[in-house]
Structures are given as C-alpha cells and as structure tokens.
Design an enzyme around this catalytic site. Structure first.
Site, PDB file in Angstrom:
ATOM      1  CG  HIS A   1      31.541  32.224  41.979  1.00 48.26           C
ATOM      2  ND1 HIS A   1      31.224  33.562  41.859  1.00 48.26           N
ATOM      3  CD2 HIS A   1      31.887  31.806  40.741  1.00 48.26           C
ATOM      4  CE1 HIS A   1      31.408  33.947  40.606  1.00 48.26           C
ATOM      5  NE2 HIS A   1      31.805  32.907  39.905  1.00 48.26           N
ATOM      6  CG  ASN A   2      26.570  28.130  45.404  1.00 43.78           C
ATOM      7  OD1 ASN A   2      26.485  27.282  44.504  1.00 43.78           O
ATOM      8  ND2 ASN A   2      25.727  29.143  45.510  1.00 43.78           N
ATOM      9  CG  PHE A   3      28.995  21.648  46.363  1.00 43.50           C
ATOM     10  CD1 PHE A   3      27.872  20.845  46.426  1.00 43.50           C
ATOM     11  CD2 PHE A   3      30.191  21.088  45.906  1.00 43.50           C
ATOM     12  CE1 PHE A   3      27.925  19.499  46.058  1.00 43.50           C
ATOM     13  CE2 PHE A   3      30.262  19.748  45.539  1.00 43.50           C
ATOM     14  CZ  PHE A   3      29.127  18.952  45.608  1.00 43.50           C
TER      15      PHE A   3
ATOM     16  CG  HIS B   1      29.303  27.876  39.762  1.00 43.47           C
ATOM     17  ND1 HIS B   1      28.811  28.098  38.490  1.00 43.47           N
ATOM     18  CD2 HIS B   1      30.645  28.103  39.693  1.00 43.47           C
ATOM     19  CE1 HIS B   1      29.808  28.471  37.697  1.00 43.47           C
ATOM     20  NE2 HIS B   1      30.933  28.466  38.386  1.00 43.47           N
TER      21      HIS B   1
ATOM     22  CG  HIS C   1      35.687  26.180  37.786  1.00 42.94           C
ATOM     23  ND1 HIS C   1      34.608  25.416  38.180  1.00 42.94           N
ATOM     24  CD2 HIS C   1      35.218  27.410  37.513  1.00 42.94           C
ATOM     25  CE1 HIS C   1      33.525  26.161  38.138  1.00 42.94           C
ATOM     26  NE2 HIS C   1      33.839  27.378  37.741  1.00 42.94           N
ATOM     27  CG  ASP C   2      34.570  29.287  40.291  1.00 42.46           C
ATOM     28  OD1 ASP C   2      33.495  29.324  39.665  1.00 42.46           O
ATOM     29  OD2 ASP C   2      35.562  29.983  39.984  1.00 42.46           O
TER      30      ASP C   2
ATOM     31  CG  ASP D   1      33.202  29.030  34.776  1.00 43.21           C
ATOM     32  OD1 ASP D   1      34.086  29.891  34.839  1.00 43.21           O
ATOM     33  OD2 ASP D   1      32.370  28.819  35.700  1.00 43.21           O
TER      34      ASP D   1
HETATM   35  C1  PDB Z   1      31.183  35.704  34.294  1.00 44.00           C
HETATM   36  C2  PDB Z   1      32.309  36.192  34.946  1.00 44.00           C
HETATM   37  C3  PDB Z   1      32.436  36.013  36.315  1.00 44.00           C
HETATM   38  C4  PDB Z   1      31.440  35.350  36.998  1.00 44.00           C
HETATM   39  F1  PDB Z   1      26.209  40.809  35.020  1.00 44.00           F
HETATM   40  C5  PDB Z   1      30.330  34.852  36.353  1.00 44.00           C
HETATM   41  F2  PDB Z   1      24.829  41.180  33.391  1.00 44.00           F
HETATM   42  C6  PDB Z   1      30.208  35.019  34.994  1.00 44.00           C
HETATM   43  F3  PDB Z   1      26.927  40.944  33.055  1.00 44.00           F
HETATM   44  N1  PDB Z   1      29.058  34.504  34.364  1.00 44.00           N
HETATM   45  N2  PDB Z   1      28.746  33.192  34.358  1.00 44.00           N
HETATM   46  C7  PDB Z   1      27.550  33.048  33.775  1.00 44.00           C
HETATM   47  C8  PDB Z   1      28.074  35.226  33.759  1.00 44.00           C
HETATM   48  C9  PDB Z   1      27.103  34.320  33.385  1.00 44.00           C
HETATM   49  N3  PDB Z   1      27.975  36.584  33.548  1.00 44.00           N
HETATM   50  C10 PDB Z   1      26.829  37.008  32.938  1.00 44.00           C
HETATM   51  N4  PDB Z   1      25.830  36.179  32.557  1.00 44.00           N
HETATM   52  C11 PDB Z   1      25.912  34.821  32.747  1.00 44.00           C
HETATM   53  O1  PDB Z   1      24.978  34.086  32.396  1.00 44.00           O
HETATM   54  C12 PDB Z   1      26.677  38.454  32.701  1.00 44.00           C
HETATM   55  C13 PDB Z   1      25.611  39.097  33.559  1.00 44.00           C
HETATM   56  C14 PDB Z   1      25.401  38.485  34.866  1.00 44.00           C
HETATM   57  C15 PDB Z   1      25.900  40.581  33.759  1.00 44.00           C
HETATM   58 CL1  PDB Z   1      31.035  35.926  32.589  1.00 44.00          CL
HETATM   59 ZN    ZN Z   2      32.836  29.254  37.761  1.00 46.21          ZN
END
Ligand code: PDB
Ligand code: ZN
Length: 453
Positions: free
Chosen positions: A199-201, A203, A239-240, A349
């Site tokens: 969750h850096n710049f 992203h 957003h983050d 996102d």
């Molecule tokens: C989500 C919620 C919070 C932060 F760990 C990031 F295997 C995410 F489940 N996020 N954003 C993109 C993702 C993705 N979470 C997952 N895959 C993504 O591609 C799930 C995966 C990292 C898990 Cl949803």
């Molecule tokens: Zn985000």
C-alpha cells in the site's frame, strides 16, 4: 575532558597522570546509542553539545568538525523522528508510556544515508523539472490502457503522469486548477504514502492509472459529469493515503489509536479520507479552491463515499446494490451514478490481475509480504491471526485462484455487463490469470502429493 581549573583538555596518551590535587574530569556529551528514549534525551544531548562547543571555542578558539557532525546528526535524527511520529496512529508504536525508536546514530565514518526528507526533495525537483517536458503522444495513449507497466517508471515520472491525467481530462480548465497547485497537491499525496510493501505510492499510481484507463475505455466522459470524473480520479489517488500496512482487523484487535478514533468503523478508509482533506485544507495544495460551494460539497461527499467504499468488508453490500441496478442502469439517476462510481474505484483498487502477468504477479508477492508482516506482528502480540495472512498456512496460488473466482470475476463480470468493451480489456486478462494460478496450484498440489507419497 576538563582539568582541575575547568579548561577543556584534548584526551591524549601524553597527558600527565591524574594525581590527588590535579585530576581530570570527563563529561559525557554524546554516545553511540542503541535506542534513544524520546524526546528528552535528544534535547539534552543537543544542549550538552552546544555547551561543549562554546567551551571548546572559549578554550582553543574553534570547535573540531566532530562537534558539528554530531550536531547535524542530532538534527537529522530529530527530523526523521518527526516524519515517523504520526505512525503512532497505527499501533506501530505501542504506547507503553514511552516511545522507543530502535535506531542507531550512523557511525561517524559512514556518510549518513539520504534522509526521507532529502529523498523526497530530490523527487520533487525531478518532478518539477520533468513536468515542463512534453510527454510523447505514444506514452499518453499507453497511459489510457490497462497494460501500462508501472514497474518501468520512477516515482517522479509517475507524478508527471498523474499531472498528465488531470490535464488530459481537462480538469485544469473546467475547475480553474492552477498547475503549481496541482503539482503541490500531487507531491503532498506522494509524501503521505508510506514505504511499505504493497500500500505504497506505486499502488496509488496503479489504481489511479487503472481508473484513468477505465474512464477512457468506457467513454465515461460522455456519460458522467466532469465533476464526477474528478471525484473518481481523486478518490483513486487518495484512497489509501497513509496506509500503515496493517488492515482494519488488526487496527480493531490491537485497539490502535485509529480504531479508537473511528469507533472500529472502517478505521483505515476513514483515515485515508481524512488525510486527503487534510492535504486539501492547505491553500497551496487545494485543487478545489476555485470551485463553488455547491461543487465543493458535491466533490467532498462523492470522495467520502468512494474512499469509504474501498473497505472490502463492504464488498458484497456494494456489489449486490450494483447487480440490482445494472440491468436497468440509468445514467441520470443519482443513486445509480453513486453506486457506479464506488464500483469503478473498487474495480481499480483490486485490478492488478487485469494487467499482464509480468506486471501483476510482483504485486501479489508484495501484498503477501505485507500480509505476512501483519500476521507475524499478530503472533508476537498474541492477537488473533488472520488465516489468509499466515505465512505458515497461505498457499499463494490457491489463495489467488479463490480470490479471482469468488471476488474478481463476479465484480468484473457485472461491470462488463454495463460496458461490454471491457470484456477484452479486463475480463479476458483475469480469466488468463485464473488459468495461470490454477495451473500453478495443480503443479504445487502435484508436488505435495509426490512428497507425501
Ligand atoms: C484486498 C484487500 C485488502 C488489500 F491473500 C488488498 F491470497 C487486497 F487472499 N487485494 N488487492 C488485490 C487483493 C488483491 N487480495 C488478493 N489478491 C489480489 O490480487 C487475495 C490474495 C492476496 C490472498 Cl482484496
Ligand atoms: Zn488500495
């Protein structure tokens, strides 16, 4: 070191030995500290250094360079401390009555690494120098597509590209935004993202660039007002903001300052939005300052709704609303537009898997790294450990195939029903990603079976 009548002496092997009536007094001024208790010792050290400097100048005319070096190290350490001070919000400094920063003064032999402040000033100068250069037509077109590869660009270049997004959507003329105010705003946003794995710049840039691409691909410029586009792009950008790398479950379980402040209600997303409006409250960064009161209220309301909508705990709530509206979607209906804007920010996102695998896969590694940091911290603190974050339990391919199957595809499919052209641009790549991780899953399962057998 002082002699009996109080004048400063250079410590040397040739000094006369101490005797009863003529002895030396040693005063400790600065030590190579392992951890510095905040902030009293730092201040004491600073005034002891100042005192020593004046005594030496009084004694021998000028102070040795070492004193100035120590003074500047105390200064830069205090600055560094201020720059991480606000992170206490996120439970990164458990308040046991004291804040201990595990830090060492750089030894006087190394040249101190560039401080966060100096690093940022360098990025700012590069950004401002490059922003006057024309970005090529080819890059401008590429910027409107989901195959844009963020890994190829430096942070200063990303700031230039964000500026291009605001200018190419004609926000500058439509909302009387002065270029230097936009640049201050973008740089301030950059400074308020933290240096953490996911969750850096970068992203922030990816999400904003995906939003920008979707606006062009779906021709939203002819379906929504320009002010709604400004809400969506700026919400994606902000957003983050100031994300600590520890999610809402952690904030609530660890009872951090943020959870306390926001009563466990989407603490992170509330914070991201509050930081955004904190930046906009600075006149030199306020890109909304030339708008009417009604316009400002509309934008503020829209950004709050869109940023709060990125809390994945609310995913089904928002998607189900959109599923009801989609078959009869009405671009003149306020409620319909509101849900679509939330969906667009949500899609942007979590859209990494809509990008080419070479771009997307490193993001999954970054996210898992951040998740593992959190579960390590949960284990250390005796907090409940989030299963899909536990490095001892998570299998990258099977977690991702489930995420794609049960979260990404339903969401992207619903949006593609409203904008069929997205089929090739984001749905196809996500289906390919599902194949990619399913194959990886079978391969790793296959290995496990053989190792078990
Ligand atoms: C989500 C919620 C919070 C932060 F760990 C990031 F295997 C995410 F489940 N996020 N954003 C993109 C993702 C993705 N979470 C997952 N895959 C993504 O591609 C799930 C995966 C990292 C898990 Cl949803
Ligand atoms: Zn985000």
């Amino acid at each position: 070191m002082y002699d009996t009548n109080g004048s400063v002496m250079n410590i040397s092997p040739w000094l006369e030995a101490n005797s009863q009536d003529s002895y030396y007094r040693l005063e400790v001024v600065a030590v190579d500290v392992q951890s510095v208790a905040m902030p009293t010792e730092l201040d004491n050290m600073e005034c002891r250094l100042h005192h020593l400097e004046s005594k030496v100048i009084e004694g021998v005319g000028k102070a040795p360079d070492l004193i100035y070096e120590l003074k500047s190290q105390v200064e830069s350490f205090k600055r560094k401390l201020e720059s991480v001070e606000h992170l206490s919000w996120m439970g990164l400094f458990r308040d046991d009555g004291e804040r201990h920063l595990q830090a060492k003064f750089t030894s006087k032999l190394q040249s101190p690494p560039m401080s966060l402040q100096e690093e940022r000033q360098k990025v700012r100068m590069q950004f401002l120098n490059m922003s006057s250069l024309q970005v090529t037509e080819e890059v401008r077109e590429h910027l409107k597509t989901p195959i844009f590869d963020n890994w190829q660009w430096e942070e200063a270049e990303m700031l230039v590209l964000l500026q291009v997004m605001y200018t190419d959507l004609d926000f500058m003329t439509a909302f009387h935004i002065e270029l230097d105010v936009l640049q201050n705003f973008l740089f301030e946003v950059y400074c308020h993202y933290n240096n953490i794995p996911f969750h850096n710049f970068k992203h922030c840039f990816c999400v904003t660039q995906m939003m920008y691409g979707l606006i062009w691909l779906t021709d939203l410029r002819n379906k929504l007002s320009r002010i709604d586009l400004l809400i969506m792009l700026t919400s994606a950008l902000c957003h983050d903001l100031d994300h600590p790398g520890y999610n809402n479950v952690y904030q609530i379980n660890a009872q951090t300052d943020l959870a306390l402040r926001y009563n466990d209600i989407s603490p992170l997303e509330n914070h991201h939005c509050a930081v955004a409006f904190g930046i906009l409250s600075k006149p030199e960064c306020n890109i909304l300052k030339n708008l009417t009161c009604d316009q400002y209220k509309h934008i503020r309301g829209g950004m709050i709704k869109c940023i709060l909508a990125t809390d994945m705990a609310r995913h089904n709530e928002i998607l189900n609303k959109f599923k009801v509206m989609q078959p009869v979607f009405d671009f003149t209906n306020k409620d319909h537009k509101e849900v679509l804007m939330k969906i667009m920010v949500k899609v942007s996102d979590i859209s990494n898997e809509a990008r080419p695998m070479a771009v997307a896969e490193p993001w999954l590694d970054c996210l898992l790294q951040e998740f593992f940091n959190q579960s390590d911290s949960e284990k250390l603190k005796g907090l409940p450990v989030t299963p899909f974050m536990d490095r001892d339990k998570v299998s990258k391919p099977s977690s991702q195939t489930n995420f794609i199957r049960f979260v990404l595809l339903p969401l992207f499919t619903e949006l593609t029903k409203l904008f069929p052209c997205l089929e090739q641009h984001i749905l196809e790549p996500v289906r390919r990603a599902l194949d990619y991780y399913s194959t990886m899953e079978r391969a790793t399962k296959g290995e496990e079976d053989t190792t078990k057998a």
